[in-house]
Design a protein around this motif. Structure first.
Motif, PDB file in Angstrom:
ATOM      1  N   GLY A 186       0.781  -1.236   0.000  1.00 12.25           N
ATOM      2  CA  GLY A 186       0.000   0.000   0.000  1.00 12.25           C
ATOM      3  C   GLY A 186       0.806   1.277   0.000  1.00 12.25           C
ATOM      4  N   LEU A 187       2.088   1.206   0.421  1.00 14.78           N
ATOM      5  CA  LEU A 187       2.872   2.429   0.542  1.00 14.78           C
ATOM      6  C   LEU A 187       3.398   2.874  -0.823  1.00 14.78           C
ATOM      7  N   SER A 188       3.255   4.152  -1.114  1.00 11.94           N
ATOM      8  CA  SER A 188       3.844   4.697  -2.342  1.00 11.94           C
ATOM      9  C   SER A 188       5.351   4.796  -2.222  1.00 11.94           C
ATOM     10  N   GLY A 189       5.835   4.939  -0.995  1.00 14.16           N
ATOM     11  CA  GLY A 189       7.262   4.974  -0.747  1.00 14.16           C
ATOM     12  C   GLY A 189       7.835   3.574  -0.659  1.00 14.16           C
ATOM     13  N   ALA A 190       8.787   3.366   0.238  1.00 18.69           N
ATOM     14  CA  ALA A 190       9.466   2.075   0.352  1.00 18.69           C
ATOM     15  C   ALA A 190       9.448   1.608   1.800  1.00 18.69           C
ATOM     16  N   VAL A 191       9.487   0.291   1.975  1.00 18.27           N
ATOM     17  CA  VAL A 191       9.470  -0.319   3.295  1.00 18.27           C
ATOM     18  C   VAL A 191      10.688  -1.238   3.423  1.00 18.27           C
ATOM     19  N   PHE A 192      11.386  -1.124   4.541  1.00 19.24           N
ATOM     20  CA  PHE A 192      12.565  -1.951   4.778  1.00 19.24           C
ATOM     21  C   PHE A 192      12.458  -2.615   6.140  1.00 19.24           C
ATOM     22  N   ALA A 193      12.765  -3.910   6.181  1.00 15.38           N
ATOM     23  CA  ALA A 193      12.836  -4.679   7.424  1.00 15.38           C
ATOM     24  C   ALA A 193      14.182  -5.380   7.461  1.00 15.38           C
ATOM     25  N   LEU A 195      26.671   6.875  16.708  1.00  8.81           N
ATOM     26  CA  LEU A 195      26.624   6.621  18.156  1.00  8.81           C
ATOM     27  C   LEU A 195      25.238   6.941  18.690  1.00  8.81           C
ATOM     28  N   PRO A 196      24.472   5.934  19.137  1.00 10.66           N
ATOM     29  CA  PRO A 196      24.738   4.502  19.037  1.00 10.66           C
ATOM     30  C   PRO A 196      24.112   3.927  17.763  1.00 10.66           C
ATOM     31  N   GLU A 197      24.487   2.694  17.416  1.00  9.32           N
ATOM     32  CA  GLU A 197      23.890   2.013  16.270  1.00  9.32           C
ATOM     33  C   GLU A 197      22.498   1.503  16.655  1.00  9.32           C
ATOM     34  N   ARG A 198      21.524   1.664  15.756  1.00  7.69           N
ATOM     35  CA  ARG A 198      20.148   1.241  16.028  1.00  7.69           C
ATOM     36  C   ARG A 198      19.661   0.279  14.949  1.00  7.69           C
ATOM     37  N   ARG A 199      18.772  -0.646  15.355  1.00  6.29           N
ATOM     38  CA  ARG A 199      18.179  -1.613  14.427  1.00  6.29           C
ATOM     39  C   ARG A 199      16.655  -1.568  14.569  1.00  6.29           C
ATOM     40  N   PRO A 200      15.992  -0.703  13.817  1.00  6.51           N
ATOM     41  CA  PRO A 200      14.528  -0.661  13.855  1.00  6.51           C
ATOM     42  C   PRO A 200      13.912  -1.953  13.322  1.00  6.51           C
ATOM     43  N   ALA A 201      12.662  -2.217  13.718  1.00  7.65           N
ATOM     44  CA  ALA A 201      11.936  -3.378  13.190  1.00  7.65           C
ATOM     45  C   ALA A 201      11.504  -3.123  11.752  1.00  7.65           C
ATOM     46  N   VAL A 202      11.061  -1.904  11.456  1.00  9.85           N
ATOM     47  CA  VAL A 202      10.584  -1.526  10.117  1.00  9.85           C
ATOM     48  C   VAL A 202      10.931  -0.061   9.894  1.00  9.85           C
ATOM     49  N   LEU A 205       3.457  -1.497  17.804  1.00 14.22           N
ATOM     50  CA  LEU A 205       4.870  -1.173  17.678  1.00 14.22           C
ATOM     51  C   LEU A 205       5.149   0.214  18.252  1.00 14.22           C
ATOM     52  N   ARG A 206       6.309   0.376  18.818  1.00 19.21           N
ATOM     53  CA  ARG A 206       6.755   1.722  19.142  1.00 19.21           C
ATOM     54  C   ARG A 206       6.988   2.482  17.831  1.00 19.21           C
ATOM     55  N   ALA A 262      15.242   9.562  16.376  1.00 16.66           N
ATOM     56  CA  ALA A 262      14.934   9.312  14.969  1.00 16.66           C
ATOM     57  C   ALA A 262      14.955   7.827  14.640  1.00 16.66           C
ATOM     58  N   LEU A 263      15.849   7.083  15.271  1.00 17.54           N
ATOM     59  CA  LEU A 263      15.961   5.640  15.071  1.00 17.54           C
ATOM     60  C   LEU A 263      15.904   4.963  16.426  1.00 17.54           C
ATOM     61  N   VAL A 264      15.064   3.925  16.539  1.00 17.96           N
ATOM     62  CA  VAL A 264      14.858   3.252  17.824  1.00 17.96           C
ATOM     63  C   VAL A 264      14.876   1.747  17.584  1.00 17.96           C
ATOM     64  N   ASP A 265      15.622   1.028  18.406  1.00 16.61           N
ATOM     65  CA  ASP A 265      15.681  -0.431  18.277  1.00 16.61           C
ATOM     66  C   ASP A 265      14.282  -1.035  18.354  1.00 16.61           C
ATOM     67  N   GLY A 266      13.966  -1.921  17.412  1.00 18.61           N
ATOM     68  CA  GLY A 266      12.717  -2.671  17.451  1.00 18.61           C
ATOM     69  C   GLY A 266      11.472  -1.876  17.153  1.00 18.61           C
ATOM     70  N   ALA A 267      11.613  -0.628  16.703  1.00 16.93           N
ATOM     71  CA  ALA A 267      10.455   0.248  16.475  1.00 16.93           C
ATOM     72  C   ALA A 267      10.149   0.379  14.989  1.00 16.93           C
ATOM     73  N   LEU A 268       8.978   0.919  14.703  1.00 18.76           N
ATOM     74  CA  LEU A 268       8.653   1.404  13.373  1.00 18.76           C
ATOM     75  C   LEU A 268       9.212   2.818  13.249  1.00 18.76           C
ATOM     76  N   VAL A 269      10.009   3.051  12.220  1.00 18.93           N
ATOM     77  CA  VAL A 269      10.513   4.390  11.939  1.00 18.93           C
ATOM     78  C   VAL A 269       9.724   4.959  10.764  1.00 18.93           C
ATOM     79  N   VAL A 270       9.008   6.044  11.013  1.00 20.27           N
ATOM     80  CA  VAL A 270       8.303   6.757   9.943  1.00 20.27           C
ATOM     81  C   VAL A 270       9.285   7.801   9.405  1.00 20.27           C
ATOM     82  N   ASP A 271       9.833   7.519   8.237  1.00 20.67           N
ATOM     83  CA  ASP A 271      10.917   8.301   7.652  1.00 20.67           C
ATOM     84  C   ASP A 271      10.326   9.259   6.612  1.00 20.67           C
TER      85      ASP A 271
END
Length: 444
Positions: A17-24, A40-47, A69-70, A83-92
């Motif tokens: 559904g997204l016109s943009g792009a989704v990354f997991a 500093l520090p490195e983050r790994r969002p869920a999406v 999701l957070r 801006a980036l949170v481990d395990g969260a959805l990042v709306v970029d």
């Protein structure tokens, strides 16, 4: 947390559904999508949902709420908070960079991912200016909503003072437009309250007609730093509000003290005003279009910064500033900035949650380095730079210039007298504190 099958189905629907792009995690492009200005520090969002328009933001928020999701929000620039949170959805929002100028209305509509450079390119060629950051890489949405500072503030006021309206997606995935007549309490809170109340997909700002804006850059050896800062202080004290600028340090083959003067007027006037500076021994001077701030440090480095707002700039403080600047870690990349306020900043509207208007100067230590072994040394340098000037601090702070420094600093950046009112607005528009990875205001 949703079940694995539900999450997989929802993620597939979001991709579709997204016109943009989704990354997991595991997707090609995921590592690039989660790269930040600072390592500093490195983050790994869920999406990571790279939204192309407001409808994408609505879809992304609905996805996050459905899966519990957070949710973190990434604007167009860089920052130390959320801006980036481990395990969260990042709306970029970085794909949403359209800038639309309406010269007849003297207004500009800026999408949530646009940078100060995007706005300058669209407005300056028309002899118009919205105010903005000192660096073209700064995101305008975050700068405006957090009451941030820019290069022409003394002349035309803070960018947030020119805010006419905000298009927002709330925590309930509803579209809201806040202005003086629509959602006025929310509109008040957006003048300094940051990203607490929703995702700003677009902002409309009043433009100022400035046919001429000119600059001058002087470079001198560090031993002349105290003299050149005192001369700069005199230029600001005796000159009109249209003159501003900053002092910092650069490494151009060797360390230099750099003074950037900005002026809302013509070069001949600026040359006359700059006479006290030109009398200080200097290695180089640059005028006009080539006179610009030193380039930003490259992204991907480790970084930390902070700020203090000052009531005055006595000689003792000048000497402390220069000594701390010479001790900065990794001199090629780190900066120690000093810039004046006053003028239109002090004269701006007093009722909004921007508590530092009465400050005369700001110091802004900005450390960048690559080697993790330098972490403690660099962080300590920023702390010590703040400690140096604390006797002259007003106690307020510009939240756009600091990271996560605890609830007392958030209070200092919002104004203690504003906090209860802001908490009530938060309760009305984000009662579950969904948007909390920022300088957070909790719902009362």
């Amino acid at each position: 947390m949703a079940s694995f099958s539900k999450a997989r189905t929802a993620l597939a629907a979001l991709r579709e559904g997204l016109s943009g792009a989704v990354f997991a995690p595991g997707d090609p492009g995921y590592d690039q999508a989660r790269t930040a200005f600072t390592a500093l520090p490195e983050r790994r969002p869920a999406v990571v949902a790279q939204c192309a328009d407001e409808a994408d933001v609505v879809r992304a928020v609905r996805f996050g709420r459905e899966l519990d999701l957070r949710i973190a929000v990434r604007g167009g620039g860089h920052g130390l908070v959320g801006a980036l949170v481990d395990g969260a959805l990042v709306v970029d929002l970085r794909r949403m960079r359209r800038v639309t100028v309406d010269p007849a209305a003297a207004a500009v509509r800026i999408e949530g991912g646009a940078t100060a450079g995007d706005v300058d390119r669209a407005t300056r060629r028309r002899g118009l200016d919205a105010g903005g950051a000192r660096s073209p890489a700064v995101g305008m949405g975050g700068l405006v909503l957090a009451g941030g500072l820019g290069r022409l503030d003394r002349s035309i006021g803070l960018a947030v003072d020119h805010l006419l309206g905000v298009e927002l997606v709330t925590a309930g995935a509803e579209r809201v437009r806040a202005g003086a007549q629509e959602h006025p309490e929310l509109f008040w809170a957006l003048h300094g309250g940051g990203g607490n109340f929703g995702i700003a997909t677009a902002l409309t700002l009043r433009l100022h007609r400035l046919p001429e804006v000119c600059s001058a850059l002087l470079l001198c050896l560090p031993r002349f730093g105290p003299a050149v800062i005192r001369a700069f202080r005199e230029v600001v004290r005796t000159g009109p509000d249209r003159v501003g600028g900053a002092v910092t340090q650069v490494t151009v083959d060797r360390p230099m003290c750099a003074v950037l003067l900005t002026y809302a007027g013509d070069e001949a006037d600026l040359r006359r005003l700059a006479a006290p500076l030109l009398a200080v021994p200097h290695e180089a001077e640059v005028w006009g279009a080539e006179a610009h701030p030193p380039p930003d440090s490259p992204s991907g480095l480790r970084a930390h910064w902070s700020a203090e707002c000052l009531a005055a700039l006595p000689d003792e403080l000048v000497d402390l500033f220069c000594a701390r600047a010479e001790a900065r870690p990794v001199p090629a990349w780190s900066r120690h900035l000093l810039f004046p306020l006053g003028g239109a900043v002090a004269a701006g509207p007093a009722g909004y949650p921007v508590p530092y208007r009465d400050a005369a100067w700001v110091v802004h230590p900005f450390a960048c380095w690559a080697d993790p072994a330098d972490d403690e040394r660099a962080l300590a340098w920023v702390r010590e730079a703040r400690a140096d000037v604390r006797p002259w601090s007003t106690g307020a702070v510009c939240l756009a210039l600091v990271g996560d420094e605890g609830p007392e600093r958030v209070r200092a950046g919002l104004g203690a007298g504003n906090l209860l009112r802001l908490e009530k607005v938060k309760r009305a528009y984000d009662p579950d504190n969904v948007f909390r990875f920022n300088h957070n205001i909790r719902p009362v």
